[in-house]
Design a protein around this motif. Structure first.
Motif: not given
Length: 418
Positions: A332-336, A155-161, A186-187
């Motif tokens: 608007t902040i675009a960082d996840p 949901a936060h655009r990180r690799v889903d482990l 900034g992910l």
């Protein structure tokens, strides 16, 4: 860093928080001539070098002018050798596991090709992959029949482990290529946890650390990657045209270069050759020695400053700039959610990112606009045409940050009045 004066905070409609004093910003500014020329927030593109880095480059060019390129290189051989040790100290590896390149894109291409992904094998890539590397991956898919898979994200655009583990569990030969921190936000990817999965299922693990070396604390043994590649010009503050890679010693013997060069190979008879047993087997003879000397100085400075201290200061500053921008109406902040790095991306309502960047440049504030064409698997996937990216470094003080916030607030207000 001290808090910004109340008057400045009022002008930006945001409070600039206090940052810890683990880094002597005033000293870093004295060492960095460009810090007095503009308010520079482009460390993620090409950071300001110190005067010592520039002096090392210029001095060697003067030496080449006097005695010739080969003779000058012989004169500074020991200094070039020291670059490998400085890089190893920063990454937590051995000097023989370091290779030097002219760019991270070159290093990624050379080392991925050395894995020789065969038709029917699989490459799993993070959505945070940078355009140059993505183009290489897609070329391999198109021309060699490689199965290119984008790693699922959470949901936060990180690799889903969990989803990644499900992919790896089928046992197919896999090269896993991950960008630690993307160019487009900034992910920060969970690279340690990805390393655990790569080891568990026997995947080759290649880490693009162009935005994280010199920025975050990197320990290649903890991460568990076989290969790490980074550039010199970004958070390391080295000259353009420099880059380095870590290649795990046990992996090196399994990766003969696809285009051996006299730098790392010896032609022993008519149709045979030997290659170096170290990571230098991937290097080429021709290189910019002046730039490598500058890289060496930058690495020494990073080690002396302390990467743990630098990382703490940078991430805290990034977080606080992010929150101050978030408080400006129309921004608007675009960082996840949960991004924890010194890279801050944002949008200004009604204003194209390139226009925001240009308007800030008119105020001597240096940021960049990153288009979706540099990160289609991220920005394109999020239907964002472009973002503004601000990335501070240890030479940025409260006056710099005030000018950034004031400029963004002014641009947003003007657009709101239209």
């Amino acid at each position: 860093m001290t808090s910004v004066p109340a008057a400045d905070a009022a002008r930006t409609d945001a409070v600039l928080p206090l940052v810890g004093s683990t880094i002597d910003v005033a000293r870093e500014r004295r060492l960095t001539l460009g810090a007095e020329v503009s308010h520079h927030f482009n460390a993620a593109g090409s950071a300001l070098p110190t005067a010592a880095v520039v002096s090392a480059v210029v001095a060697h060019l003067r030496l080449e002018e006097q005695v010739g390129g080969y003779e000058a290189a012989a004169h500074v051989k020991d200094h070039v050798e020291a670059v490998y040790g400085s890089a190893a100290a920063l990454l937590g590896c051995s000097a023989d596991e370091i290779a030097l390149f002219d760019s991270a894109s070159t290093g990624l291409r050379v080392l991925l090709d050395a894995f020789r992904p065969a038709p029917g094998s699989r490459i799993i890539a993070s959505r945070s992959t940078y355009v140059s590397h993505a183009l290489h991956l897609m070329t391999l898919q198109r021309e060699r029949g490689i199965d290119l898979v984008l790693a699922p994200v959470d949901a936060h655009r990180r690799v889903d482990l969990d989803a990644l583990e499900a992919l790896l569990a089928d046992g197919r030969p896999t090269v896993l290529t991950i960008a630690h921190v993307p160019t487009s936000s900034g992910l920060v990817e969970p690279v340690d946890e990805i390393g655990v999965l790569a080891r568990r299922y026997g995947a080759a693990y290649l880490l693009d650390a162009t935005q994280s070396v010199g920025h975050l604390h990197i320990d290649v043994a903890r991460i568990g990657c076989q290969v790490l590649v980074t550039t010199g010009r970004k958070f390391l503050r080295a000259p353009r045209g420099t880059a380095l890679a870590f290649v795990q010693r046990d992996c090196t013997a399994l990766l003969p270069p696809t285009a051996p060069d006299v730098r790392g190979a010896q032609w022993i008879d008519a149709f045979s050759w030997d290659v170096s047993g170290t990571a230098r087997r991937f290097e080429t003879w021709e290189a910019g020695i002046a730039g490598r000397l500058g890289l060496g100085v930058a690495l020494e400075e990073a080690n002396r400053r302390g990467i743990v201290e630098t990382a703490g200061w940078l991430t805290a500053t990034g977080d606080q700039v992010r929150e101050s921008l978030r408080a400006i109406p129309g921004v608007t902040i675009a960082d996840p959610h949960g991004s924890d790095s010194a890279i801050v991306t944002f949008l200004v309502d009604g204003v194209e990112s390139a226009r925001v960047s240009a308007a800030l440049a008119d105020r001597q504030v240096r940021v960049v606009s990153v288009p979706a064409t540099h990160g289609q698997w991220d920005l394109g996937d999020r239907a964002i045409a472009s973002i503004v990216r601000a990335s501070p470094h240890v030479y940025n003080d409260e006056a710099d940050i005030s000018r950034l916030l004031e400029g963004v607030a002014d641009i947003a207000r003007k657009e709101a009045r239209r």
